[in-house]
Design an enzyme around this catalytic site. Sequence first.
Site, short mmCIF file in Angstrom:
data_model
loop_
_atom_site.label_atom_id
_atom_site.label_comp_id
_atom_site.label_asym_id
_atom_site.label_seq_id
_atom_site.Cartn_x
_atom_site.Cartn_y
_atom_site.Cartn_z
N ALA A 4 0.86 -1.18 0.00
CA ALA A 4 0.00 0.00 0.00
C ALA A 4 0.90 1.23 0.00
O ALA A 4 2.07 1.17 0.42
CB ALA A 4 -0.89 -0.02 1.24
N GLU A 61 -0.56 -9.35 0.06
CA GLU A 61 -1.99 -9.54 0.39
C GLU A 61 -2.83 -9.66 -0.88
O GLU A 61 -3.75 -10.48 -0.94
CB GLU A 61 -2.47 -8.38 1.27
CG GLU A 61 -1.81 -8.40 2.64
CD GLU A 61 -2.01 -7.11 3.43
OE1 GLU A 61 -1.72 -6.02 2.90
OE2 GLU A 61 -2.48 -7.19 4.59
N GLU A 97 4.75 -4.60 7.62
CA GLU A 97 3.97 -3.53 8.26
C GLU A 97 4.41 -3.19 9.68
O GLU A 97 4.40 -2.02 10.07
CB GLU A 97 2.48 -3.90 8.27
CG GLU A 97 1.79 -3.78 6.91
CD GLU A 97 1.92 -5.03 6.07
OE1 GLU A 97 2.68 -5.95 6.45
OE2 GLU A 97 1.25 -5.11 5.05
N1 CAA Z 1 4.51 3.12 -1.07
C1 CAA Z 1 4.86 4.25 -1.72
N2 CAA Z 1 5.94 4.35 -2.54
C2 CAA Z 1 6.68 3.25 -2.69
C3 CAA Z 1 6.38 2.03 -2.03
C4 CAA Z 1 5.23 2.01 -1.21
N3 CAA Z 1 4.81 0.89 -0.58
N4 CAA Z 1 7.33 1.12 -2.36
C5 CAA Z 1 8.17 1.74 -3.19
N5 CAA Z 1 7.80 3.03 -3.39
C6 CAA Z 1 8.46 4.04 -4.20
C7 CAA Z 1 9.69 4.61 -3.50
O1 CAA Z 1 9.32 5.61 -2.59
C8 CAA Z 1 10.48 5.13 -4.67
O2 CAA Z 1 9.92 6.35 -5.08
P1 CAA Z 1 10.92 7.59 -5.45
O3 CAA Z 1 11.69 7.10 -6.63
O4 CAA Z 1 9.95 8.70 -5.78
O5 CAA Z 1 11.75 7.85 -4.26
C9 CAA Z 1 10.19 4.12 -5.78
O6 CAA Z 1 8.98 3.44 -5.39
C10 CAA Z 1 11.29 3.09 -5.95
O7 CAA Z 1 11.50 2.51 -4.68
P2 CAA Z 1 12.99 2.35 -4.03
O8 CAA Z 1 13.87 3.44 -4.52
O9 CAA Z 1 12.81 2.22 -2.56
O10 CAA Z 1 13.44 0.99 -4.71
P3 CAA Z 1 14.45 -0.10 -4.09
O11 CAA Z 1 14.70 -1.08 -5.18
O12 CAA Z 1 15.62 0.55 -3.45
O13 CAA Z 1 13.62 -0.81 -2.91
C11 CAA Z 1 11.70 -1.89 -1.95
C12 CAA Z 1 12.48 -1.57 -3.24
C13 CAA Z 1 12.51 -2.84 -1.07
C14 CAA Z 1 10.40 -2.54 -2.38
C15 CAA Z 1 11.41 -0.57 -1.19
O14 CAA Z 1 10.85 0.37 -2.10
C16 CAA Z 1 10.45 -0.75 -0.06
O15 CAA Z 1 10.84 -1.21 1.01
N6 CAA Z 1 9.17 -0.35 -0.27
C17 CAA Z 1 8.17 -0.42 0.77
C18 CAA Z 1 7.69 -1.82 1.00
C19 CAA Z 1 6.69 -1.87 2.12
O16 CAA Z 1 6.98 -1.56 3.25
N7 CAA Z 1 5.43 -2.28 1.79
C20 CAA Z 1 4.37 -2.38 2.74
C21 CAA Z 1 3.60 -1.11 2.79
S1 CAA Z 1 2.44 -1.07 4.13
C22 CAA Z 1 1.10 -1.94 3.59
O17 CAA Z 1 1.09 -2.51 2.52
C23 CAA Z 1 -0.07 -1.91 4.53
C24 CAA Z 1 -1.18 -2.82 4.19
O18 CAA Z 1 -1.14 -3.99 4.47
C25 CAA Z 1 -2.39 -2.32 3.59
#
Ligand code: CAA
Length: 258
Positions: free
Chosen positions: A63, A111, A131
């Site tokens: 998300a 999910e 999360e």
């Molecule tokens: N939300 C918003 N933006 C996201 C995102 C997310 N979940 N995941 C990645 N992005 C964005 C980054 O912010 C980045 O944007 P910018 O270029 O504008 O900075 C772009 O996508 C590329 O991401 P990274 O530069 O971080 O890419 P990476 O290869 O270095 O890392 C990754 C990849 C490990 C997936 C890392 O992006 C990451 O950890 N993302 C978050 C994953 C996460 O925590 N997901 C769970 C979210 S909470 C949830 O889902 C709640 C629920 O159950 C409903």
Amino acid sequence: MGYVTYEVEGAVGILTIDRPKALNALNSEVLEDLNAALDQVDLDTVRCLILTGAGEKSFVAGADIGEMSDLSVAEGTAFGKKGNDIFLRIEKFPIPVIAAINGFALGGGCELSMSCDIRLCSENAMFGQPEVGLGITPGFGGTQRLARIVGLGVAKELIYAATNIKADEAYRIGLVNHVYPLEELLPAAKKLAGKIARNAPIAVRSCKKAINEGMQVSIDEGVAIEEEIFGKCFETHDQKEGMSAFLEKRKEKNFTNN
Ligand code: CAA
């Protein structure tokens, strides 16, 4: 539907989440587009769906953290409901849905894949529910579906420790059915979808309903659900066609979902 594309190849529909700049993260708009894309599926002609992500790096990275960062309790609850309603719709969608997981399937991405009937992934896939590291629980069904798929102990460990796992471990714990080199993933998903689509749609849909509903109840109630659904197959065109094809030693079958 800017963030979700929908294509049809024969009897197979392909939904692609297309927000590669944010690794296909699910903001409200993406969720709404996904819901609208499901409205487009013609259930008279499409017999199986594939759900995948655009690009070579990510299925869905979760998300949208930016969108969630300032939510109030009421807004957080509403955001969770928005995702849950759509994921329940996918889980209960009349035809099977195959997740073709082409990279990150984190949080809401994991999910989303778990609301699908079958999960196939590429070798570069990564799964997890990160999360708790963000100060929240999984919110689009992760606390409910992961344990149902992989068992209580493994699910609790993955969720409490926010451990991300690679494709081979996801295969080992039964989270995915098969792992493919990235370029073979979509062809494999299409091949499986085609195989499903060649069977009697009325029977495949009934199996999905019986399995899903039976998983929520006792075995006694489950077999009662099956008896009713099994009985309803009789006198259908597809039952007559399937059985007469067998008795006539005929390979070609003309299933119509009637
Ligand atoms: N939300 C918003 N933006 C996201 C995102 C997310 N979940 N995941 C990645 N992005 C964005 C980054 O912010 C980045 O944007 P910018 O270029 O504008 O900075 C772009 O996508 C590329 O991401 P990274 O530069 O971080 O890419 P990476 O290869 O270095 O890392 C990754 C990849 C490990 C997936 C890392 O992006 C990451 O950890 N993302 C978050 C994953 C996460 O925590 N997901 C769970 C979210 S909470 C949830 O889902 C709640 C629920 O159950 C409903």
